[in-house]
Scaffold this motif. Structure first.
Motif, short mmCIF file in Angstrom:
data_model
loop_
_atom_site.label_atom_id
_atom_site.label_comp_id
_atom_site.label_asym_id
_atom_site.label_seq_id
_atom_site.Cartn_x
_atom_site.Cartn_y
_atom_site.Cartn_z
N ALA A 21 0.83 -1.20 0.00
CA ALA A 21 0.00 0.00 0.00
C ALA A 21 0.87 1.26 0.00
CB ALA A 21 -0.95 0.00 1.19
N ALA A 22 1.92 1.27 0.81
CA ALA A 22 2.81 2.43 0.87
C ALA A 22 3.50 2.63 -0.48
CB ALA A 22 3.84 2.26 1.98
N LYS A 23 3.94 1.56 -1.10
CA LYS A 23 4.59 1.66 -2.41
C LYS A 23 3.61 2.17 -3.47
CE LYS A 23 7.84 -2.07 -1.44
NZ LYS A 23 8.14 -3.49 -1.68
N THR A 24 2.35 1.71 -3.40
CA THR A 24 1.33 2.15 -4.36
C THR A 24 1.08 3.65 -4.21
OG1 THR A 24 0.28 -0.03 -4.22
CG2 THR A 24 -0.99 1.71 -5.23
N LEU A 25 1.05 4.14 -2.98
CA LEU A 25 0.88 5.58 -2.76
C LEU A 25 2.10 6.33 -3.30
CD1 LEU A 25 -0.57 8.04 -1.55
CD2 LEU A 25 0.61 7.53 0.61
N TYR A 26 3.28 5.88 -2.95
CA TYR A 26 4.53 6.53 -3.36
C TYR A 26 4.63 6.66 -4.87
CZ TYR A 26 9.54 7.59 -2.69
OH TYR A 26 10.78 8.19 -2.63
N GLU A 27 4.18 5.64 -5.59
CA GLU A 27 4.24 5.64 -7.06
C GLU A 27 3.29 6.66 -7.69
OE1 GLU A 27 3.45 1.54 -7.89
OE2 GLU A 27 5.47 0.92 -7.33
N GLN A 28 2.29 7.15 -6.92
CA GLN A 28 1.33 8.12 -7.45
C GLN A 28 1.78 9.57 -7.25
OE1 GLN A 28 -2.89 7.37 -6.55
NE2 GLN A 28 -2.27 5.36 -5.78
N LEU A 29 2.87 9.77 -6.53
CA LEU A 29 3.31 11.13 -6.20
C LEU A 29 4.02 11.79 -7.36
CD1 LEU A 29 4.62 10.43 -2.61
CD2 LEU A 29 2.34 11.12 -3.33
N PRO A 30 3.92 13.11 -7.48
CA PRO A 30 3.29 14.06 -6.55
C PRO A 30 1.79 14.18 -6.81
CG PRO A 30 4.33 15.27 -8.33
CD PRO A 30 4.62 13.80 -8.57
N LEU A 31 1.07 14.57 -5.75
CA LEU A 31 -0.37 14.78 -5.81
C LEU A 31 -0.71 16.14 -5.21
CD1 LEU A 31 -1.55 11.32 -4.39
CD2 LEU A 31 -1.61 12.04 -6.78
N THR A 32 -1.64 16.82 -5.80
CA THR A 32 -2.18 18.05 -5.23
C THR A 32 -3.68 17.86 -5.11
OG1 THR A 32 -0.43 19.38 -6.22
CG2 THR A 32 -2.42 20.55 -5.53
N MET A 33 -4.20 18.03 -3.89
CA MET A 33 -5.62 17.76 -3.64
C MET A 33 -6.09 18.46 -2.38
SD MET A 33 -4.87 13.93 -2.38
CE MET A 33 -3.77 13.85 -3.74
N GLU A 34 -7.36 18.33 -2.09
CA GLU A 34 -7.93 18.91 -0.88
C GLU A 34 -7.76 17.93 0.29
OE1 GLU A 34 -9.41 22.10 -0.65
OE2 GLU A 34 -8.43 22.19 -2.60
N VAL A 35 -7.47 18.49 1.45
CA VAL A 35 -7.43 17.71 2.68
C VAL A 35 -8.74 17.98 3.42
CG1 VAL A 35 -6.27 19.48 4.09
CG2 VAL A 35 -6.02 17.08 4.69
N GLU A 36 -9.27 16.94 4.06
CA GLU A 36 -10.55 17.07 4.74
C GLU A 36 -10.44 16.57 6.17
OE1 GLU A 36 -13.42 14.83 2.48
OE2 GLU A 36 -12.78 15.72 0.59
N PRO A 37 -10.97 17.34 7.13
CA PRO A 37 -11.02 16.84 8.50
C PRO A 37 -12.10 15.77 8.61
CG PRO A 37 -12.10 18.96 8.38
CD PRO A 37 -11.53 18.68 7.01
N PHE A 38 -11.87 14.78 9.45
CA PHE A 38 -12.88 13.77 9.71
C PHE A 38 -12.85 13.45 11.20
CE2 PHE A 38 -14.61 9.49 10.04
CZ PHE A 38 -15.80 9.64 9.33
#
Length: 116
Positions: A21-38
C-alpha cells in the motif's frame, strides 16, 4: 521512502513502511488535492488510485500514523488516537511536523521528500 505533506503554512514528513500500500501511494506522487477533517482525530485525502493492501500491516491508530482506510479509499493522517480495525492499514509514521497535522486545511501537496 519519505513523503512530504504540505499546505500553505504547514508541513509533515512521514517515513513509509515497505508495504504494498505504501509503495502504491509513493508511485502516485506528486499529488495536489484537498485535505478534509474527519471526526475529531484525523485529516484525510483521497489518492486517485486505490492502494494495494496485500501484505500491508494493520494500523495501530496511534497519533502520528499514516494509514489507509480501504472501504473509502482515503489516506488518513491521525493527530489523535483511533481504535484500530480490520480495514485500516498502516502506511508509515510521522518523523517531523506531528503538531501540524490538525492544522492542515485546503489544498495540500503530497510529494517525495528529498530532505531539502
Amino acid at each position: 521512502m519519505k513523503i512530504s505533506v504540505k499546505s500553505a503554512d504547514n508541513e509533515i514528513i512521514y517515513e513509509l513502511n515497505n508495504s504494498n500500500a505504501a509503495k502504491t501511494l509513493y508511485e502516485q506522487l506528486p499529488l495536489t488535492m484537498e485535505v478534509e477533517p474527519f471526526s475529531n482525530n484525523e485529516m484525510t485525502f483521497y489518492p486517485p488510485q486505490k492502494l494495494d493492501t496485500s501484505d500491508t500491516p494493520l494500523s495501530s491508530g496511534e497519533a502520528g500514523t499514516l494509514s489507509y482506510y480501504s472501504p473509502w479509499g482515503d489516506v488518513v493522517m491521525f493527530y489523535d488516537y483511533c481504535n484500530p480495525n480490520g480495514s485500516l492499514y498502516g502506511l508509515g509514521e510521522v518523523v517531523s511536523g506531528k503538531e501540524n497535522i490538525e492544522k492542515l486545511g485546503g489544498t495540500i501537496t503530497v510529494s517525495i521528500y528529498t530532505g531539502e
